[in-house]
Motif scaffolding. Structure first.
Motif, PDB file in Angstrom:
ATOM      1  N   LEU A 185      -1.324  -5.377   9.762  1.00  0.00           N
ATOM      2  CA  LEU A 185      -2.733  -5.225   9.388  1.00  0.00           C
ATOM      3  C   LEU A 185      -2.966  -5.618   7.940  1.00  0.00           C
ATOM      4  O   LEU A 185      -4.100  -5.735   7.502  1.00  0.00           O
ATOM      5  N   GLY A 186      -1.884  -5.777   7.185  1.00  0.00           N
ATOM      6  CA  GLY A 186      -2.029  -6.157   5.782  1.00  0.00           C
ATOM      7  C   GLY A 186      -2.029  -4.967   4.848  1.00  0.00           C
ATOM      8  O   GLY A 186      -2.515  -5.074   3.721  1.00  0.00           O
ATOM      9  N   ALA A 187      -1.498  -3.815   5.290  1.00  0.00           N
ATOM     10  CA  ALA A 187      -1.475  -2.633   4.431  1.00  0.00           C
ATOM     11  C   ALA A 187      -0.526  -2.858   3.260  1.00  0.00           C
ATOM     12  O   ALA A 187       0.508  -3.502   3.400  1.00  0.00           O
ATOM     13  N   ARG A 202       0.340   2.042   0.574  1.00  0.00           N
ATOM     14  CA  ARG A 202      -0.338   2.693   1.689  1.00  0.00           C
ATOM     15  C   ARG A 202       0.652   3.024   2.809  1.00  0.00           C
ATOM     16  O   ARG A 202       0.611   4.101   3.403  1.00  0.00           O
ATOM     17  N   GLU A 231      -7.636   2.875  10.609  1.00  0.00           N
ATOM     18  CA  GLU A 231      -6.862   2.356   9.473  1.00  0.00           C
ATOM     19  C   GLU A 231      -7.174   0.887   9.160  1.00  0.00           C
ATOM     20  O   GLU A 231      -7.293   0.539   7.987  1.00  0.00           O
ATOM     21  N   PRO A 232      -7.300   0.026  10.170  1.00  0.00           N
ATOM     22  CA  PRO A 232      -7.652  -1.369   9.852  1.00  0.00           C
ATOM     23  C   PRO A 232      -8.899  -1.476   8.973  1.00  0.00           C
ATOM     24  O   PRO A 232      -8.967  -2.324   8.097  1.00  0.00           O
ATOM     25  N   GLU A 236      -9.880   0.679   6.765  1.00  0.00           N
ATOM     26  CA  GLU A 236      -9.595   1.100   5.391  1.00  0.00           C
ATOM     27  C   GLU A 236      -8.850   0.010   4.638  1.00  0.00           C
ATOM     28  O   GLU A 236      -8.991  -0.129   3.424  1.00  0.00           O
ATOM     29  N   ILE A 237      -8.035  -0.743   5.388  1.00  0.00           N
ATOM     30  CA  ILE A 237      -7.304  -1.836   4.741  1.00  0.00           C
ATOM     31  C   ILE A 237      -8.240  -3.007   4.471  1.00  0.00           C
ATOM     32  O   ILE A 237      -8.116  -3.686   3.463  1.00  0.00           O
TER      33      ILE A 237
END
Lengths: 308, 404
Positions: A208-210, A214, B118-119, B121-122
């Motif tokens: 997701l690109g975190a 995070r 969560e996606p 927030e990212i």
């Protein structure tokens, strides 16, 4: 009986909130099983009492622990002094109450620092991998070769004369114990992070690109810190005992700081003639250490799904 | 044909093998070794192959969970394989992944709402902060879960439901490509059908393109428009579903297809069963020339020296991509595509719903598993539709749902 009660309770909860509010985290599950453990309640009550002692010692005694009545030195327990008086004529009951603060401060602060330091270094080592991991592992190996007491004695001896105030002395002991205590927690954290890392939810967050921060904060640490909480709760008791040992040896806390270890050290001269001087501080020390270890055990059982 | 959305060119992933005290590199495991393909908008590309052939590594390369050793992955012209930082982050919105194991793909300490949220927030620009909870509930509804279960934890769901949560997370950012890494392999067969139907539904509604990695040939045929067959890190054959399944030209594909159980009892024993000799060679030391030559019954000298290109080769009717010097079509099993065939009338009166659904309809059973009833019925109906062929053989047991 109790099971059917739980079932009824569950049914009521369902009826009240539909099946929407039925969320139960692993933490909530652990708390449910913790509530049923007598060891948890006994240790929790004891720890609460000791914490109160540490924060407001005047709740338990109105006697001044620094008031020496020399002519009554080494007197046995009586109405005036419940636990008797020590070699300087101090009231042992008041000394024991006031001594809780130093012991618990050392225990709690050391635990906090070892968790922060060991946890951070262990997480970093496991997450970064490669040479960082190798380096950290070898450094912890080196620290494991140093016995706790010998290391602490060397550390305290090297720093003798500096930081002499109440908190200065306590902080010195905390530093010595932290320095020697973090490697075991770092290793523990490293191994549990290594277990969490290959999970698909970590990969999904990466896809997701975190950011690494995070991923560590919301995926790795919550799932990896269970073992560390348990071990550090047990360690808290061990640190209190280590502080008492250092003080007993005369290199930990030193007068005018009032601590159980100092009292035990003072009492050793009357071991055969006036053993009550030794008994009371030792008793309080043992009960505190026992309470923390019992709490750690209870928490470990609660967090271990296999024990349910 | 719609435009190309994802393009893999000469994709290579080699893992170094380190041995000895000095940890020197002694060789490479060639997990993916030169893969080329195009993925078109809204299509499903199935990737099949046996364990260890590099399917999953390919999937991980496509979403950039692994950096390729060489080669490019272009998403609408932007090179994803060599992007980094902000650029990569932005590209990640377009291509997402669904994992195989629904038990390890969801963080046990987060609620479903947090997992699917969560996606956002990212990538905060996708949905403004106030609308996120609502969007998560819409997503839950879209994948057939009760939106009111937003506060539940993953362990309160079954395997199939957890996979739906994983899919909801995958489509949250409205990607154009979804890589499905064996998304149904860990589920039991009836639940597999529900999840596959859900994925088809989502494809129709959202225009997603799938790369569907699996080892179940019939599931892949059911969902895929085009199919590619992988062997030892390379593609052996690539073509439209009926080209690969009905007119396979690569010996490996033929052997693979001959191992699929046949649902039609009248055809049993009549077909050719190709049994390959030996094991798959180690990907650390793959055979020279054609990688399949060590096990191929057609192998000649040329196969040991020349690497066959994945090019268009005639398959009897037309032509499709095949990597064999001696490609020729061979019918393995006579197949009938029954996807669009109406169920046989003789079986129309049979109640296809399962007991739970019937009970539900009669109001005796609570909706305990959180599935919307219509989804269950829908899935059930779809589950049975394709398994009756036009000759009236009712393959009513889901286990026999083989299209080959």
């Amino acid at each position: 009986m109790s099971e059917s009660a739980v079932l009824v309770e569950g049914a009521e909860a369902q009826a009240a909130g539909g099946d929407v509010g039925d969320a139960r985290s692993l933490g909530a599950d652990a708390w449910r099983s913790l509530r049923k453990s007598p060891f948890f309640w006994v240790s929790a009550v004891l720890i609460l009492i000791f914490l109160l002692m540490a924060i407001w010692p005047s709740l338990f005694t109105s006697t001044d622990p620094t008031k020496a009545v020399l002519k009554e030195a080494r007197s046995r327990p009586s109405d005036a002094a419940w636990f008797g008086r020590d070699i300087q004529g101090y009231d042992i009951y008041a000394r024991v109450i006031y001594g809780a603060r130093a012991s618990i401060l050392v225990g709690v602060l050391t635990t906090v620092f070892t968790v922060l330091l060991g946890g951070a270094i262990g997480t970093l080592a496991a997450y970064a991998g490669g040479w960082v991991d190798s380096l950290v592992s070898r450094i912890t190996d080196i620290f494991f070769a140093i016995p706790l007491l010998l290391g602490a004695i060397l550390f305290m001896a090297a720093l003798s004369g500096t930081m002499t105030g109440y908190f200065g002395v306590i902080f010195k002991v905390v530093m010595a114990l932290t320095l020697l205590g973090w490697p075991s927690l770092a290793r523990l954290m490293r191994s549990s992070v290594l277990q969490v890392l290959p999970n698909d939810y970590v990969q999904a967050a990466r896809a997701l690109g975190a950011s690494p921060w995070r991923i560590i904060r919301s995926h790795i640490i919550p799932n990896a810190m269970g073992p560390m909480i348990v071990v550090s709760t047990i360690n808290l008791g061990a640190y209190i005992a280590a502080e008492a040992t250092l003080s007993f040896l005369g290199i930990g806390l030193t007068p005018p700081v009032i601590s159980w270890g100092v009292s035990i050290n003072d009492a050793i001269v009357g071991l055969r003639t006036t053993p009550h001087m030794l008994l009371f501080p030792s008793l309080f020390l043992s009960i505190t250490v026992l309470a923390f270890i019992m709490l750690g055990d209870a928490i470990r059982d609660a967090f271990d799904p296999k024990s349910r | 044909m719609p435009e190309v959305i994802l393009q893999a060119r000469d994709l290579v992933k080699h893992y170094p093998i380190r041995r000895g005290i000095l940890r020197t590199v002694q060789g490479h495991v060639k997990a993916v070794d030169g893969v080329n393909f195009d993925l078109h908008k809204g299509e499903t590309l199935g990737v099949v192959g046996e364990s260890g052939c590099g399917k999953s590594t390919l999937g991980r390369l496509l979403v950039r969970l692994e950096a390729p050793t060489s080669g490019t992955v272009e998403f609408e012209g932007a090179d994803m394989a060599n992007a980094s930082g902000k650029e990569l982050r932005a590209l990640r919105r377009n291509i997402q992944i669904v994992f195989q194991d629904p038990y390890t793909s969801l963080n046990p300490r987060m609620t479903v709402g947090d997992i699917i949220g969560e996606p956002f927030e990212i990538h905060p620009e996708v949905v403004p902060k106030g609308g996120r909870r609502k969007r998560v509930q819409e997503l839950l509804d879209l994948v057939g879960l009760n939106p009111e279960h937003i506060n539940r934890y993953p362990h309160q769901f079954s395997g199939g439901q957890r996979q739906r949560i994983g899919i909801a997370r995958g489509i949250a950012l409205d990607p154009k490509v979804l890589i499905c890494d064996e998304p149904v392999s860990a589920l039991d067969v009836s639940v597999q059908a529900q999840v596959v139907n859900l994925m088809e539904k989502l494809q129709n509604e959202l225009g997603l393109a799938y790369v569907f990695i699996a080892h179940d040939l019939s599931v892949v045929r059911h969902i895929s428009d085009r199919v590619s067959v992988m062997y030892l890190g390379k593609m052996a054959e690539l073509g439209h579903e009926e080209e690969v399944y009905e007119r396979p030209t690569h010996p490996y594909t033929q052997a693979l297809l001959s191992a699929v159980p046949v649902p039609d009892p009248t055809l049993r024993g009549k077909r050719q069963h190709i049994v390959l000799q030996g094991d798959v060679p180690s990907p650390a030391n793959p055979p020279s020339g054609c990688r399949f030559h060590t096990r191929c019954w057609k192998a000649r000298e040329k196969c040991k020296t020349d690497v066959p290109e994945l090019i268009l080769r005639p398959d009897g009717v037309g032509e499709h991509f095949s990597a064999c010097h001696f490609a020729e079509p061979q019918v393995i099993v006579p197949t009938t595509d029954v996807s669009d065939v109406e169920p046989d009338e003789r079986f129309a009166e049979v109640d296809h719903r399962d007991p739970a659904t019937i009970a539900e309809a009669e109001g005796t059973l609570q909706d305990a598993d959180g599935l919307r009833p219509e989804t269950t019925t829908e899935a059930q109906a779809n589950l049975f539709a394709p398994i009756q062929d036009d000759e009236g053989h009712p393959g009513r047991v889901p286990d026999e749902r083989r299209d080959v």
